[in-house]
Write an enzyme that holds these catalytic residues in place. Structure first.
Site, PDB file in Angstrom:
ATOM      1  N   LYS A 132     -27.640 -25.919 -20.484  1.00  0.00           N
ATOM      2  CA  LYS A 132     -26.580 -26.627 -19.764  1.00  0.00           C
ATOM      3  C   LYS A 132     -26.610 -28.081 -20.167  1.00  0.00           C
ATOM      4  O   LYS A 132     -27.686 -28.543 -20.552  1.00  0.00           O
ATOM      5  CB  LYS A 132     -26.729 -26.501 -18.255  1.00  0.00           C
ATOM      6  CG  LYS A 132     -28.096 -26.781 -17.632  1.00  0.00           C
ATOM      7  CD  LYS A 132     -28.835 -28.049 -17.914  1.00  0.00           C
ATOM      8  CE  LYS A 132     -28.218 -29.359 -17.492  1.00  0.00           C
ATOM      9  NZ  LYS A 132     -29.075 -30.530 -17.892  1.00  0.00           N
ATOM     10  N   TYR A 217     -25.851 -29.835 -11.576  1.00  0.00           N
ATOM     11  CA  TYR A 217     -26.621 -28.979 -10.650  1.00  0.00           C
ATOM     12  C   TYR A 217     -25.979 -28.983  -9.261  1.00  0.00           C
ATOM     13  O   TYR A 217     -25.945 -27.958  -8.577  1.00  0.00           O
ATOM     14  CB  TYR A 217     -28.075 -29.443 -10.550  1.00  0.00           C
ATOM     15  CG  TYR A 217     -28.897 -29.112 -11.777  1.00  0.00           C
ATOM     16  CD1 TYR A 217     -29.617 -27.919 -11.846  1.00  0.00           C
ATOM     17  CD2 TYR A 217     -28.952 -29.965 -12.860  1.00  0.00           C
ATOM     18  CE1 TYR A 217     -30.363 -27.601 -12.967  1.00  0.00           C
ATOM     19  CE2 TYR A 217     -29.697 -29.669 -13.985  1.00  0.00           C
ATOM     20  CZ  TYR A 217     -30.403 -28.483 -14.033  1.00  0.00           C
ATOM     21  OH  TYR A 217     -31.139 -28.169 -15.153  1.00  0.00           O
TER      22      TYR A 217
HETATM   23  P1  NAD Z   1     -35.096 -33.648 -26.071  1.00  0.00           P
HETATM   24  O1  NAD Z   1     -34.544 -34.960 -26.486  1.00  0.00           O
HETATM   25  O2  NAD Z   1     -36.482 -33.632 -25.528  1.00  0.00           O
HETATM   26  O3  NAD Z   1     -35.033 -32.625 -27.274  1.00  0.00           O
HETATM   27  C1  NAD Z   1     -33.907 -32.506 -28.118  1.00  0.00           C
HETATM   28  C2  NAD Z   1     -34.311 -31.845 -29.405  1.00  0.00           C
HETATM   29  O4  NAD Z   1     -33.182 -31.862 -30.264  1.00  0.00           O
HETATM   30  C3  NAD Z   1     -35.453 -32.563 -30.144  1.00  0.00           C
HETATM   31  O5  NAD Z   1     -36.317 -31.631 -30.685  1.00  0.00           O
HETATM   32  C4  NAD Z   1     -34.722 -33.322 -31.257  1.00  0.00           C
HETATM   33  O6  NAD Z   1     -35.519 -33.498 -32.392  1.00  0.00           O
HETATM   34  C5  NAD Z   1     -33.569 -32.368 -31.548  1.00  0.00           C
HETATM   35  N1  NAD Z   1     -32.425 -33.036 -32.180  1.00  0.00           N
HETATM   36  C6  NAD Z   1     -31.735 -32.569 -33.227  1.00  0.00           C
HETATM   37  N2  NAD Z   1     -30.766 -33.403 -33.591  1.00  0.00           N
HETATM   38  C7  NAD Z   1     -30.829 -34.452 -32.763  1.00  0.00           C
HETATM   39  C8  NAD Z   1     -30.087 -35.663 -32.653  1.00  0.00           C
HETATM   40  N3  NAD Z   1     -29.072 -35.937 -33.455  1.00  0.00           N
HETATM   41  N4  NAD Z   1     -30.444 -36.516 -31.669  1.00  0.00           N
HETATM   42  C9  NAD Z   1     -31.447 -36.255 -30.811  1.00  0.00           C
HETATM   43  N5  NAD Z   1     -32.193 -35.117 -30.891  1.00  0.00           N
HETATM   44  C10 NAD Z   1     -31.884 -34.223 -31.843  1.00  0.00           C
HETATM   45  O7  NAD Z   1     -34.078 -33.029 -25.012  1.00  0.00           O
HETATM   46  P2  NAD Z   1     -34.370 -31.891 -23.948  1.00  0.00           P
HETATM   47  O8  NAD Z   1     -34.731 -32.539 -22.664  1.00  0.00           O
HETATM   48  O9  NAD Z   1     -35.288 -30.887 -24.523  1.00  0.00           O
HETATM   49  O10 NAD Z   1     -32.890 -31.304 -23.743  1.00  0.00           O
HETATM   50  C11 NAD Z   1     -32.333 -30.368 -24.638  1.00  0.00           C
HETATM   51  C12 NAD Z   1     -31.223 -29.588 -23.919  1.00  0.00           C
HETATM   52  O11 NAD Z   1     -31.766 -28.923 -22.804  1.00  0.00           O
HETATM   53  C13 NAD Z   1     -30.093 -30.455 -23.361  1.00  0.00           C
HETATM   54  O12 NAD Z   1     -28.876 -29.765 -23.491  1.00  0.00           O
HETATM   55  C14 NAD Z   1     -30.423 -30.603 -21.892  1.00  0.00           C
HETATM   56  O13 NAD Z   1     -29.303 -30.808 -21.065  1.00  0.00           O
HETATM   57  C15 NAD Z   1     -31.083 -29.283 -21.606  1.00  0.00           C
HETATM   58  N6  NAD Z   1     -32.062 -29.360 -20.505  1.00  0.00           N
HETATM   59  C16 NAD Z   1     -32.015 -28.409 -19.548  1.00  0.00           C
HETATM   60  C17 NAD Z   1     -32.935 -28.439 -18.509  1.00  0.00           C
HETATM   61  C18 NAD Z   1     -32.934 -27.353 -17.492  1.00  0.00           C
HETATM   62  O14 NAD Z   1     -33.608 -27.503 -16.476  1.00  0.00           O
HETATM   63  N7  NAD Z   1     -32.231 -26.267 -17.722  1.00  0.00           N
HETATM   64  C19 NAD Z   1     -33.886 -29.461 -18.443  1.00  0.00           C
HETATM   65  C20 NAD Z   1     -33.921 -30.417 -19.462  1.00  0.00           C
HETATM   66  C21 NAD Z   1     -32.994 -30.346 -20.499  1.00  0.00           C
END
Ligand code: NAD
Length: 364
Positions: A132, A217
């Site tokens: 999401k 949420y």
């Molecule tokens: P994060 O920044 O920790 O990770 C993002 C990943 O994408 C990294 O591995 C990064 O290297 C990669 N990536 C590839 N291209 C990129 C770019 N151009 N810029 C930045 N990063 C890039 O983020 P996250 O917290 O893991 O979030 C990822 C997804 O998960 C998002 O869509 C977020 O909304 C979702 N999320 C959901 C929940 C949940 O509870 N369901 C919680 C946190 C995040």
């Protein structure tokens, strides 16, 4: 050699039995009980929540990774025994089409990349679980749904709360009418965001700010509790740090009217910690959760006392549920259409902020 009728019958029976045994063995091998997942994007959520959850799942197995950071390949391969042929990067990702060992791609990339990787995953013949918010726009959501449909693949959105026992209890109680007709819901989720250079503050990668990330949420809670789709919204934004939040929203409050007349009062923020709740008020009672949207420690109260269930791993539940849908050829209860409906409400909220007017939510 002369064969008597008796030996003929005997050998035919033996042949039939051995054929059946072979068929049964083949059938048992074919009857999959697990579904193999490849994680696309190995950031914080994949590392700290999803991969550990995949160690607890019954029907979902971590079998592959897709990463843009070569150093992560060996670390993940060693830690989770991932075969080298199941490791991809963003450029060669489409080759996953030839890999029969991967059934599902789980898109855990910045929001603005969800559409591209969902469409590529579906075109490669994989089922898709997408984090999401589903995408940056309803138009992108529609393209993702279409791509999965065209390739006859299942699509689900990572709405983990819909598998959480406290949330399910609240939904069932509200909808049972135990507290009479529902009048109002208040819901909010926010946190103080750190690093000013992160993708969550860039419009192209995030699609929006607090609303897209965590306000969703609160929106989900209202839709889940009522089982209704908002008709219209009124919204306003406050920005106390215009530099940090130059591209995305900082704090938004909005109201939503449901077809039954239920009013939802919602808020979200990237500026402070503390809001993580919903309360639903019926004519003869109320209930609520606080914290409501955390990974652990969900707690609730109601007119009749505390709401208490075992804490579960919401990601494991969400992935097992999707795996079972695939094994049993059923649609997910959190399909792409669910993500699309949230984006339509979010678009109405942004439109209302812009115009200052009550704005109708477009129908899916
Ligand atoms: P994060 O920044 O920790 O990770 C993002 C990943 O994408 C990294 O591995 C990064 O290297 C990669 N990536 C590839 N291209 C990129 C770019 N151009 N810029 C930045 N990063 C890039 O983020 P996250 O917290 O893991 O979030 C990822 C997804 O998960 C998002 O869509 C977020 O909304 C979702 N999320 C959901 C929940 C949940 O509870 N369901 C919680 C946190 C995040």
């Amino acid at each position: 050699m002369t064969l008597s009728r008796r030996t003929m019958i005997g050998s035919t029976a033996a042949l039939t039995a051995s054929t059946l045994l072979t068929q049964a063995k083949t059938h048992a091998a074919d009857e999959k009980t697990t579904v193999n997942f490849a994680l696309v994007g190995l950031g914080s959520l994949s590392t700290n929540q999803i991969a550990p959850a995949l160690q607890k799942t019954k029907h979902a197995k971590l079998a592959g990774i897709v990463t843009g950071t070569p150093e992560k390949e060996k670390i993940w391969a060693d830690k989770y025994s991932i075969k080298s042929e199941n490791i991809y990067n963003y450029e060669n990702f489409d080759k996953i089409a030839a890999n029969k060992d991967i059934d599902v791609v789980y898109i855990v990339l910045p929001n603005g990349m969800h559409k591209e990787f969902t469409v590529r995953g579906a075109n490669a013949g994989k089922h898709v679980l997408c984090e999401k918010p589903m995408a940056n726009s309803s138009e992108d959501c529609r393209a993702m749904i279409e791509a999965c449909k065209k390739n006859d693949r299942k699509l689900a959105v990572g709405y983990r709360c819909q598998f959480e026992p406290h949330h399910l209890y609240c939904r069932d109680t509200v909808q049972s009418g135990k507290y009479g007709p529902l009048h109002a819901i208040e819901a909010g989720f926010g946190f103080k965001i750190g690093d000013p250079n992160q993708w969550r503050l860039k419009a192209d990668l995030a699609g929006g700010g607090a609303l897209m990330d965590v306000g969703i949420y609160a929106l989900q809670a209202c839709r889940f509790l009522t089982g209704e789709e908002p008709v219209a919204v009124t919204a306003q934004e406050t920005k106390m740090d215009p530099k940090k939040f130059a591209e995305v929203d900082e704090t938004i409050t909005w109201t939503m009217t449901m077809p039954s007349g239920v009013n939802c009062y919602c808020s979200t923020s990237y500026a402070f910690n503390g809001i993580n709740r919903f309360n639903a008020y019926g004519e003869s009672g109320w209930l609520g959760l606080d914290p409501a949207y955390s990974y652990k420690g969900i707690k609730g109260q109601s007119k009749d006392g505390p709401i208490q269930f075992d804490q579960i791993d919401q990601f494991a539940a969400e992935m097992d549920a999707f795996a079972q849908c695939i094994l049993e050829d059923r649609q997910s209860k959190v399909p792409g259409e669910e993500g699309l409906r949230d984006l339509l409400a979010i678009e109405a909220i942004y439109a209302s902020i812009k115009t200052g007017q009550r704005t109708k939510v477009q129908k899916a």
